[in-house]
Design an enzyme around this catalytic site. Structure first.
Site, PDB file in Angstrom:
ATOM      1  CD  GLU A  53      -5.833   2.864  -5.172  1.00  0.00           C
ATOM      2  OE1 GLU A  53      -6.181   4.057  -5.175  1.00  0.00           O
ATOM      3  OE2 GLU A  53      -5.017   2.400  -4.351  1.00  0.00           O
ATOM      4  CG  HIS A  77      -3.626  -0.905  -2.929  1.00  0.00           C
ATOM      5  ND1 HIS A  77      -4.277   0.245  -2.585  1.00  0.00           N
ATOM      6  CD2 HIS A  77      -3.124  -1.400  -1.768  1.00  0.00           C
ATOM      7  CE1 HIS A  77      -4.173   0.439  -1.289  1.00  0.00           C
ATOM      8  NE2 HIS A  77      -3.479  -0.536  -0.778  1.00  0.00           N
ATOM      9  CB  SER A 106      -0.975   0.010   1.183  1.00  0.00           C
ATOM     10  OG  SER A 106      -0.476  -0.671   2.277  1.00  0.00           O
ATOM     11  CG  ASN A 126      -4.925   3.924   1.356  1.00  0.00           C
ATOM     12  OD1 ASN A 126      -6.126   3.753   1.572  1.00  0.00           O
ATOM     13  ND2 ASN A 126      -4.052   2.947   1.404  1.00  0.00           N
TER      14      ASN A 126
HETATM   15  P1  NAI Z   1      -0.249  -9.271   7.833  1.00  0.00           P
HETATM   16  O1  NAI Z   1       0.825  -8.904   8.785  1.00  0.00           O
HETATM   17  O2  NAI Z   1      -1.615  -9.549   8.327  1.00  0.00           O
HETATM   18  O3  NAI Z   1       0.204 -10.548   7.018  1.00  0.00           O
HETATM   19  C1  NAI Z   1       1.459 -10.720   6.444  1.00  0.00           C
HETATM   20  C2  NAI Z   1       1.724 -12.221   6.333  1.00  0.00           C
HETATM   21  O4  NAI Z   1       2.826 -12.410   5.486  1.00  0.00           O
HETATM   22  C3  NAI Z   1       2.035 -12.894   7.651  1.00  0.00           C
HETATM   23  O5  NAI Z   1       1.160 -13.990   7.843  1.00  0.00           O
HETATM   24  C4  NAI Z   1       3.478 -13.376   7.483  1.00  0.00           C
HETATM   25  O6  NAI Z   1       3.743 -14.612   8.122  1.00  0.00           O
HETATM   26  C5  NAI Z   1       3.583 -13.494   5.983  1.00  0.00           C
HETATM   27  N1  NAI Z   1       4.951 -13.399   5.490  1.00  0.00           N
HETATM   28  C6  NAI Z   1       5.893 -12.475   5.779  1.00  0.00           C
HETATM   29  N2  NAI Z   1       7.022 -12.710   5.086  1.00  0.00           N
HETATM   30  C7  NAI Z   1       6.782 -13.790   4.320  1.00  0.00           C
HETATM   31  C8  NAI Z   1       7.559 -14.527   3.372  1.00  0.00           C
HETATM   32  N3  NAI Z   1       8.791 -14.161   3.048  1.00  0.00           N
HETATM   33  N4  NAI Z   1       6.991 -15.590   2.781  1.00  0.00           N
HETATM   34  C9  NAI Z   1       5.726 -15.964   3.076  1.00  0.00           C
HETATM   35  N5  NAI Z   1       4.957 -15.304   3.959  1.00  0.00           N
HETATM   36  C10 NAI Z   1       5.471 -14.231   4.566  1.00  0.00           C
HETATM   37  O7  NAI Z   1      -0.247  -8.116   6.744  1.00  0.00           O
HETATM   38  P2  NAI Z   1      -1.458  -7.544   5.882  1.00  0.00           P
HETATM   39  O8  NAI Z   1      -2.177  -6.518   6.646  1.00  0.00           O
HETATM   40  O9  NAI Z   1      -2.227  -8.675   5.283  1.00  0.00           O
HETATM   41  O10 NAI Z   1      -0.676  -6.775   4.723  1.00  0.00           O
HETATM   42  C11 NAI Z   1      -0.017  -7.452   3.682  1.00  0.00           C
HETATM   43  C12 NAI Z   1       0.279  -6.459   2.563  1.00  0.00           C
HETATM   44  O11 NAI Z   1      -0.932  -5.883   2.109  1.00  0.00           O
HETATM   45  C13 NAI Z   1       1.167  -5.309   2.978  1.00  0.00           C
HETATM   46  O12 NAI Z   1       2.007  -4.993   1.904  1.00  0.00           O
HETATM   47  C14 NAI Z   1       0.176  -4.178   3.236  1.00  0.00           C
HETATM   48  O13 NAI Z   1       0.729  -2.913   3.044  1.00  0.00           O
HETATM   49  C15 NAI Z   1      -0.858  -4.470   2.178  1.00  0.00           C
HETATM   50  N6  NAI Z   1      -2.200  -3.955   2.446  1.00  0.00           N
HETATM   51  C16 NAI Z   1      -2.763  -4.025   3.683  1.00  0.00           C
HETATM   52  C17 NAI Z   1      -4.051  -3.555   3.913  1.00  0.00           C
HETATM   53  C18 NAI Z   1      -4.700  -3.681   5.254  1.00  0.00           C
HETATM   54  O14 NAI Z   1      -5.758  -3.052   5.466  1.00  0.00           O
HETATM   55  N7  NAI Z   1      -4.159  -4.451   6.170  1.00  0.00           N
HETATM   56  C19 NAI Z   1      -4.836  -2.956   2.803  1.00  0.00           C
HETATM   57  C20 NAI Z   1      -4.182  -3.003   1.525  1.00  0.00           C
HETATM   58  C21 NAI Z   1      -2.908  -3.472   1.372  1.00  0.00           C
END
Ligand code: NAI
Length: 683
Positions: free
Chosen positions: A454, A442, A421, A492
């Site tokens: 997006e 996105h 994001s 955002n």
């Molecule tokens: P999260 O922290 O809930 O999940 C991330 C997951 O990725 C974790 O389960 C972790 O174990 C896993 N992970 C980390 N490194 C890894 C690797 N090398 N290989 C495999 N798995 C791995 O994060 P979330 O909130 O789901 O965000 C993920 C992405 O989405 C980020 O880039 C964030 O900026 C983006 N995003 C988040 C939003 C939100 O509202 N939370 C909205 C839109 C985009």
């Protein structure tokens, strides 16, 4: 005397068969879907002239198109009326035509295969019988309220007579379509049948003219004059929970028509025409119709590529990755979901099961969807995936390391995408052999509810990849919005100043309730304080800090304090509001507390000004796409037609003067963007 087969028609294929049954098959010229345009109705009138002169043994109205029965009136014509009289005359013409069909001296059948919506269903309702094909594609509904209007071709009159008041009202007030089975249960259709029996079923019904079911006694009682005001009050209370009369008058008008005129069918028909005329020319309806076309524009973004995905690989099974994987599996794709351990994937699979249960209902379909979603700690799915979606932590180095590792394993033709994001593509793709192939997909949270995605690209991104990513968004039933890879992208970025202004207001001592009320009064779907609490104040702070650096936004101390105190919003039970058992506790507003005008002005002005900056910096290609993105991505009051359209209606000059006044009083965060002058000159 003319016969049906002698008529020269462009849109209807008509014939009379050996059993003297007249078949009117609609195949609207040069469109993929049937709609009731003025021409289509005029030709139908010509057919009815002939049928009235020489009554056949029966009449069947059906569709010659595979795409469905009739999707509704022709919405493109809704914006072309020059004045009220033109609308009224047109509505009265259509009502009259449908009444003539209803009064024909022979039995009539509407044969419904596929979508049957709005005016299409109203036409079907003017037939004595409705037979629907029992297939998932068959959907019957009256979605007019979504466009700020209500049924106008006699629909409000017929529905309230055919169905019980609550069923009928629910159909019209919610706008939600019914499946063939549900329509049969409610009495909206008389029979359902497999496709292969449709035509013989129509013949049989015309020959045997089975008796029609009468509404239940209780429904007949509730329509009586003494009960109607009571029932109406109940219905109004339900509608008021969702929308206000001021912003969305259409559902209220439906209830009023029924309450005031149900006894007098003829008068109710006239009143229906008057009411829809008034609604159709209102700003609300015209703006909602605009939003309908904006949605079509977003859909068209997905048509520049033939890309079709069969297998998707999602990396990161957290909040976003887990839900994205579930959504793709729901939409029929085979999905592998990768994370660092099975324990991290398990919660996502559990949530997916809940989603499938809710959406698919039938155990067989739920099981099939579960089978399509495969946990994959080893990342074996990368090799065969058509689309790889990265959704790991928001950490540049971690993402780069991952891309470096997976690129050599991927198919040449596969799409490589990131859900980041805030990290610019140019910083992520430097580790790739083919940096031009990385696009941003996105998604928004919650994935299953938010329609917009997006599609992020920068000047180095291969346009074919952008088109393919947009086509993929359409494949999974989402609306693609191409945006430039700049901090915060579009949604955002525009939301953030608005949320931060809400925090400023809180810091000044305004209550969260008064701030949210001001935004809701404007028509936002959720107030900014509740939104911040729902997203999580830690996430808000981190986005604000990243965006703040690039955009020169000041992050209010109050937000930092809240995060430091671990009061993160809904998820911790306390943020700007408190939550008991997950339920938001709102205090009643004191009378002297509400100053909605200035609060609203401050909130909305920040949003509008940032929207202008994004347009000037070409984060999106046009004002229309910007409006579409903000309506679908933020819940910006749809009846206002989007931020740029709203500003245009106010007048760009007035808008700018307004910012200057706010700047004088509240500081330079309200300084009008240079774009207002450019638009002022252009308009
Ligand atoms: P999260 O922290 O809930 O999940 C991330 C997951 O990725 C974790 O389960 C972790 O174990 C896993 N992970 C980390 N490194 C890894 C690797 N090398 N290989 C495999 N798995 C791995 O994060 P979330 O909130 O789901 O965000 C993920 C992405 O989405 C980020 O880039 C964030 O900026 C983006 N995003 C988040 C939003 C939100 O509202 N939370 C909205 C839109 C985009």
């Amino acid at each position: 005397m003319m016969t049906l087969s002698e008529l020269k028609l462009s849109h209807w294929k008509v014939e009379t068969d050996t059993q003297n049954i007249a078949w009117l098959g609609l195949d609207k010229k040069e469109t993929s879907m049937n709609v009731l345009s003025r021409e289509v109705l005029s030709e139908l009138e010509t057919c009815i002239d002939v049928i009235e002169q020489n009554t056949p043994a029966g009449l069947v109205i059906h569709s010659k198109k595979k795409s469905g029965f009739i999707a509704g009136a022709d919405v493109t014509e809704f914006t072309s009326f020059e004045n009220e009289d033109q609308v009224y005359d047109y509505i009265r013409f259509a009502q009259g035509l449908f009444e003539r069909i209803e009064n024909l001296g022979c039995p009539t059948v509407a044969l419904i295969d596929g979508v049957c919506l709005g005016g299409g269903l109203e036409l079907a309702l003017s037939c004595r019988y409705r037979i629907a094909c029992d297939e998932p594609k068959t959907r019957l509904g009256l979605p007019e309220v979504n466009l700020g209007i209500h049924p106008g071709f006699g629909g409000t009159v017929r529905v309230s007579r055919l169905l019980g008041v609550f069923t009928g009202m629910n159909l019209m007030l919610s706008g939600r379509p019914l499946s063939a089975g549900a329509a049969r249960k409610t009495g909206l259709v008389d029979f359902t049948t497999p496709r292969r029996h449709l035509y013989s079923a129509a013949r049989q019904v015309l020959q045997t003219t089975p008796p029609k079911a009468k509404p239940r006694l209780v429904d007949r009682l509730l329509r009586l004059r003494p009960f109607r005001p009571l029932v109406a009050r109940l219905l109004v209370r339900q509608v008021a929970k969702r929308v206000s009369r001021k912003h969305y008058p259409a559902p209220y008008a439906i209830i009023d028509l029924w309450k005031d005129y149900f006894d007098d069918r003829e008068l109710m028909t006239v009143k229906e025409a008057k009411s829809i005329t008034k609604l159709l020319i209102s700003d609300t309806a015209q703006n909602l119709i605009r939003v309908f076309f904006l949605q079509e524009k977003l859909k068209a973004e997905g048509k520049h590529s033939d890309f079709v995905a069969h297998r998707v690989h999602v990396i990161g099974a957290g909040v976003m990755g887990g839900d994205i994987a579930a959504w793709c599996a729901l939409k029929g794709l085979r999905v592998t979901l990768q994370d660092q351990s099975p324990e991290r994937i398990a919660p996502a699979i559990k949530r997916a099961h809940q989603l499938f249960k809710k959406r698919l209902k039938k155990p067989r379909l739920i099981q099939q969807a579960m089978d399509r979603l495969i946990p994959d700690t080893g990342g074996l799915g990368v090799k065969s995936a058509d689309v790889v979606i990265e959704a790991i932590f928001e950490n540049k180095e971690a993402k780069q390391a991952l891309f470096k590792k997976i690129e050599p394993q991927m198919k040449d033709t596969a799409l490589l995408t990131t859900n980041t994001s805030s990290i610019p593509l140019a910083e992520l793709n430097v580790v790739l052999k083919r940096p031009e192939r990385l696009t941003g997909l996105h998604f928004f949270n919650p994935v299953a509810k938010m329609l917009l995605i997006e599609i992020v690209a920068d000047s180095g991104t291969d346009p074919q990849c952008v088109h393919a990513a947009s086509a993929f968004a359409r494949q999974i039933g989402r609306l693609p919005l191409p945006v430039k890879s700049t901090p915060g992208f579009l949604v955002n970025r525009i939301l953030m100043p608005y949320l931060l202004e809400a925090v400023e207001l809180l810091a000044e001592g305004k209550s969260p309730e008064s701030i949210d009320k001001a935004a809701l009064d404007f028509g936002m779907k959720m107030g900014p304080v509740e939104l911040a609490d729902t997203v999580g104040l830690d996430i808000c702070l981190s986005v604000a800090e990243i965006l703040g650096q690039h955009l020169g936004l000041e992050v209010p101390q109050l937000l930092k304090d809240k995060v430091a105190a671990k009061e993160l919003g809904r998820k911790t039970g306390k943020g700007f509001y408190t939550y008991k058992a997950g339920k938001l506790q709102k205090a009643r507003l004191a009378d002297d507390e509400a100053q909605p005008d200035i609060i609203r002005e401050r909130l909305i002005s920040r949003l509008l000004n940032e929207a202008m900056t994004c347009l000037r910096e070409q984060v999106v290609a046009s004002a229309d796409l910007l409006d579409a993105g903000i309506v679908y991505g933020t819940g910006f009051a749809p009846f206002r037609g989007g931020p740029m359209h709203y500003s245009e209606q106010i007048g760009f000059e007035t808008q700018k003067e307004h910012f200057i006044e706010l700047e004088q009083e509240f500081g330079n965060r309200f300084h009008p963007d240079a774009g207002w002058d450019l638009l002022k000159k252009a308009s």
